[in-house]
Scaffold this motif. Structure first.
Motif, PDB file in Angstrom:
ATOM      1  N   LYS A 210       0.822  -1.214   0.000  1.00  9.05           N
ATOM      2  CA  LYS A 210       0.000   0.000   0.000  1.00  9.05           C
ATOM      3  C   LYS A 210       0.855   1.261   0.000  1.00  9.05           C
ATOM      4  O   LYS A 210       0.442   2.301  -0.519  1.00  9.05           O
ATOM      5  CB  LYS A 210      -0.923  -0.001   1.224  1.00  9.05           C
ATOM      6  CG  LYS A 210      -2.021  -1.052   1.181  1.00  9.05           C
ATOM      7  CD  LYS A 210      -2.834  -1.039   2.473  1.00  9.05           C
ATOM      8  CE  LYS A 210      -3.891  -2.138   2.466  1.00  9.05           C
ATOM      9  NZ  LYS A 210      -4.658  -2.179   3.737  1.00  9.05           N
ATOM     10  N   GLU A 211       2.048   1.179   0.595  1.00  3.87           N
ATOM     11  CA  GLU A 211       2.924   2.348   0.721  1.00  3.87           C
ATOM     12  C   GLU A 211       3.795   2.581  -0.508  1.00  3.87           C
ATOM     13  O   GLU A 211       4.524   3.572  -0.563  1.00  3.87           O
ATOM     14  CB  GLU A 211       3.817   2.190   1.962  1.00  3.87           C
ATOM     15  CG  GLU A 211       3.052   2.115   3.271  1.00  3.87           C
ATOM     16  CD  GLU A 211       2.190   3.348   3.514  1.00  3.87           C
ATOM     17  OE1 GLU A 211       2.671   4.468   3.218  1.00  3.87           O
ATOM     18  OE2 GLU A 211       1.038   3.204   3.971  1.00  3.87           O
ATOM     19  N   VAL A 212       3.755   1.676  -1.474  1.00  4.12           N
ATOM     20  CA  VAL A 212       4.545   1.872  -2.699  1.00  4.12           C
ATOM     21  C   VAL A 212       4.075   3.147  -3.395  1.00  4.12           C
ATOM     22  O   VAL A 212       2.870   3.389  -3.553  1.00  4.12           O
ATOM     23  CB  VAL A 212       4.403   0.650  -3.630  1.00  4.12           C
ATOM     24  CG1 VAL A 212       5.044   0.928  -4.983  1.00  4.12           C
ATOM     25  CG2 VAL A 212       5.049  -0.576  -2.990  1.00  4.12           C
ATOM     26  N   LEU A 213       5.018   3.977  -3.824  1.00  4.20           N
ATOM     27  CA  LEU A 213       4.705   5.303  -4.370  1.00  4.20           C
ATOM     28  C   LEU A 213       4.194   5.227  -5.806  1.00  4.20           C
ATOM     29  O   LEU A 213       4.789   4.564  -6.660  1.00  4.20           O
ATOM     30  CB  LEU A 213       5.968   6.179  -4.320  1.00  4.20           C
ATOM     31  CG  LEU A 213       5.840   7.580  -4.940  1.00  4.20           C
ATOM     32  CD1 LEU A 213       4.854   8.427  -4.147  1.00  4.20           C
ATOM     33  CD2 LEU A 213       7.200   8.265  -5.004  1.00  4.20           C
ATOM     34  N   ALA A 251      -0.095  -2.819  -9.925  1.00  9.35           N
ATOM     35  CA  ALA A 251       1.199  -2.226 -10.279  1.00  9.35           C
ATOM     36  C   ALA A 251       2.060  -2.040  -9.030  1.00  9.35           C
ATOM     37  O   ALA A 251       3.280  -2.268  -9.055  1.00  9.35           O
ATOM     38  CB  ALA A 251       0.980  -0.887 -10.980  1.00  9.35           C
ATOM     39  N   LYS A 252       1.433  -1.625  -7.931  1.00  5.92           N
ATOM     40  CA  LYS A 252       2.163  -1.488  -6.662  1.00  5.92           C
ATOM     41  C   LYS A 252       2.710  -2.838  -6.204  1.00  5.92           C
ATOM     42  O   LYS A 252       3.871  -2.943  -5.788  1.00  5.92           O
ATOM     43  CB  LYS A 252       1.234  -0.926  -5.584  1.00  5.92           C
ATOM     44  CG  LYS A 252       0.939   0.553  -5.682  1.00  5.92           C
ATOM     45  CD  LYS A 252       0.089   0.989  -4.491  1.00  5.92           C
ATOM     46  CE  LYS A 252      -0.045   2.488  -4.403  1.00  5.92           C
ATOM     47  NZ  LYS A 252      -0.719   2.913  -3.163  1.00  5.92           N
ATOM     48  N   ASP A 261      10.075   0.380  -4.214  1.00  5.19           N
ATOM     49  CA  ASP A 261       9.048   1.056  -3.423  1.00  5.19           C
ATOM     50  C   ASP A 261       8.382   2.174  -4.227  1.00  5.19           C
ATOM     51  O   ASP A 261       7.815   3.104  -3.668  1.00  5.19           O
ATOM     52  CB  ASP A 261       9.630   1.604  -2.114  1.00  5.19           C
ATOM     53  CG  ASP A 261      10.741   2.625  -2.348  1.00  5.19           C
ATOM     54  OD1 ASP A 261      11.076   2.902  -3.524  1.00  5.19           O
ATOM     55  OD2 ASP A 261      11.269   3.154  -1.353  1.00  5.19           O
ATOM     56  N   TYR A 262       8.446   2.083  -5.531  1.00  3.62           N
ATOM     57  CA  TYR A 262       7.793   3.040  -6.418  1.00  3.62           C
ATOM     58  C   TYR A 262       7.379   2.320  -7.696  1.00  3.62           C
ATOM     59  O   TYR A 262       7.975   1.310  -8.087  1.00  3.62           O
ATOM     60  CB  TYR A 262       8.725   4.215  -6.750  1.00  3.62           C
ATOM     61  CG  TYR A 262      10.034   3.781  -7.387  1.00  3.62           C
ATOM     62  CD1 TYR A 262      10.171   3.689  -8.786  1.00  3.62           C
ATOM     63  CD2 TYR A 262      11.126   3.444  -6.600  1.00  3.62           C
ATOM     64  CE1 TYR A 262      11.359   3.284  -9.371  1.00  3.62           C
ATOM     65  CE2 TYR A 262      12.325   3.030  -7.174  1.00  3.62           C
ATOM     66  CZ  TYR A 262      12.432   2.954  -8.556  1.00  3.62           C
ATOM     67  OH  TYR A 262      13.614   2.534  -9.124  1.00  3.62           O
ATOM     68  N   VAL A 263       6.336   2.856  -8.347  1.00  5.52           N
ATOM     69  CA  VAL A 263       5.783   2.236  -9.562  1.00  5.52           C
ATOM     70  C   VAL A 263       6.342   2.931 -10.794  1.00  5.52           C
ATOM     71  O   VAL A 263       6.486   4.153 -10.828  1.00  5.52           O
ATOM     72  CB  VAL A 263       4.236   2.324  -9.551  1.00  5.52           C
ATOM     73  CG1 VAL A 263       3.654   1.846 -10.883  1.00  5.52           C
ATOM     74  CG2 VAL A 263       3.666   1.499  -8.410  1.00  5.52           C
ATOM     75  N   ILE A 264       6.644   2.135 -11.821  1.00  2.00           N
ATOM     76  CA  ILE A 264       7.073   2.654 -13.120  1.00  2.00           C
ATOM     77  C   ILE A 264       6.088   2.147 -14.185  1.00  2.00           C
ATOM     78  O   ILE A 264       5.309   1.218 -13.920  1.00  2.00           O
ATOM     79  CB  ILE A 264       8.519   2.209 -13.453  1.00  2.00           C
ATOM     80  CG1 ILE A 264       8.622   0.677 -13.488  1.00  2.00           C
ATOM     81  CG2 ILE A 264       9.507   2.789 -12.446  1.00  2.00           C
ATOM     82  CD1 ILE A 264      10.004   0.157 -13.899  1.00  2.00           C
TER      83      ILE A 264
END
Length: 308
Positions: A210-213, A251-252, A261-264
Motif C-alpha cells: 500500500k505504501e509503494v509510491l 502495479a504497486k 518502493d515506487y511504480v514505473i
C-alpha cells in the motif's frame, strides 16, 4: 525480488512447472487483497496452482467442488437447533477460512455464485440478519473449464468484475511436460509442500504494498491508457473505476515483488492484461477472444506516451 516473496515463489515452483508468470500473478493478487479466476482445459493444473499458493502460506484452506446441488448455506454457513441447549448453533460455511478454492464455479447455480459476492467484496457473510467477519487474509481462487458448457452457468458480469485477475492455464511446452512426467511419476510432491510464510508476514507485506509510491505523472499515464482503451473502435464497455483501482494496486504489488518502493510504467504494462482483460466488453462483430482483447490493450499501450 523481495526475499520473503521469492521463498513463496520457489516453494510453489517445486510443485508447479512451467507456470512462473502465473505464479507471480497469484502473488500480485495475494498482495493486493484480490481474488483470482483460473480458466483452462481440464487437467492442466488449475486446482494444483491454487493448492500450491494456499499451502505455501500458513493459513486455513477450504475447498468446495461446485455442483448444481451446492447450496448458498454451504458457503455462508447456517444455524442449527441444539436440543441440548435449546439454542441455535452456528455452523461455519466454507467461506470462513483464509483461502477458499471454488472449484468449477460455473457449475453452481446463480444463487450459489451470488452468495460469494458479499464474501469477496465485503469480507463478510450475513446469515439471518447477523453479519460475521471473515478471517484476514481471505482470498477466493476459483476455477472453470474452458470447454464443457453443458450444465454450466456462466458467471454474470457483476461477479466477474469482483475477480481481481483472470488467468489462463494452457498446455505446457515439451520441456516442461517432460519435467512434469519425471517429477510426478512416482508420487505427488504436493503432499510434502509446507508453509514458508506466516499470515502475519503476509499482512505486513500487504501494508508495504500500500505504501509503494505512485506519482502524479504515473497516474496520468494510467488514465491515458484507460482512455486509449475506451476509445478503441472495438470497445463497447471500457475499464470501470474498480478496474482502475485494481490496476494501481496490481502495479504497486508488482513493484514490491521486484524489490521497488515506487511504480514505473513497466509495472502497469506487466499486470494490465490479467487485471483488465476480463472487465472490458467488445462490440458485436468483434471476436471476444483473449488474444483479440490482449491485442487491443497492447495497441492502446503503444499509442500512449510513456512518462518518466
Amino acid at each position: 525480488m523481495n526475499t520473503a516473496l521469492q521463498k513463496v515463489l520457489e516453494n510453489m515452483e517445486s510443485v508447479i512447472i512451467g507456470e512462473k508468470e502465473n505464479l507471480e500473478y497469484l502473488l500480485v493478487a495475494l498482495l493486493s487483497e484480490g481474488h483470482v479466476l483460473l480458466e483452462g482445459l481440464p487437467g492442466v493444473g488449475k486446482t494444483k496452482l491454487a493448492l500450491a499458493l494456499s499451502k505455501s502460506i500458513d493459513g486455513e484452506f477450504k475447498r468446495v467442488q461446485f455442483t448444481p446441488d451446492v447450496l448458498p448455506s454451504d458457503i455462508t454457513g447456517y444455524y442449527l437447533y441444539n436440543r441440548m441447549t435449546g439454542e441455535m448453533d452456528y455452523k461455519e460455511g466454507a467461506a470462513l477460512c483464509n483461502f477458499l478454492l471454488a472449484d468449477e464455479i460455473n457449475r453452481a447455480s446463480p444463487r450459489v455464485q451470488s452468495s460469494l459476492l458479499e464474501a469477496m467484496e465485503e469480507r463478510q457473510v450475513t446469515i439471518e440478519g447477523e453479519t460475521r467477519r471473515l478471517p484476514s487474509p481471505f482470498m477466493v481462487i476459483a476455477t472453470q473449464n474452458a470447454v464443457e458448457n453443458e450444465g454450466t452457468y456462466p458467471l454474470p458480469e457483476a461477479q466477474l468484475d469482483r475477480f481481481f485477475m483472470k488467468l489462463y492455464i494452457t498446455y505446457p511446452v515439451r520441456r516442461d511436460w517432460r519435467e512434469i512426467l519425471n517429477r510426478y511419476e512416482y508420487e505427488d510432491p504436493m503432499g510434502k509442500l509446507a508453509p514458508v510464510m506466516s499470515n502475519q508476514t503476509l499482512l505486513n507485506l500487504r501494508e508495504q504494498a500500500k505504501e509503494v509510491l505512485v506519482n502524479e505523472k504515473l497516474k496520468d499515464y494510467l488514465l491515458d491508457v484507460i482512455e486509449a482503451i475506451a476509445n478503441h473502435e472495438a470497445i463497447k464497455i471500457g475499464i470501470n473505476p474498480r478496474g482502475s483501482l485494481a490496476l494501481i494496486k496490481g502495479a504497486k504489488a508488482w513493484a514490491l515483488l521486484n524489490g521497488r518502493d515506487y511504480v514505473i510504467p513497466d509495472d502497469v504494462q506487466k499486470v494490465i492484461v490479467p487485471i483488465i482483460g476480463h472487465r472490458i466488453r467488445l462490440k458485436s462483430g468483434y471476436e471476444a477472444s483473449l488474444e483479440h482483447v490482449e491485442r487491443i490493450i497492447k495497441e492502446a499501450l503503444r499509442k500512449v506516451q510513456i512518462v518518466v
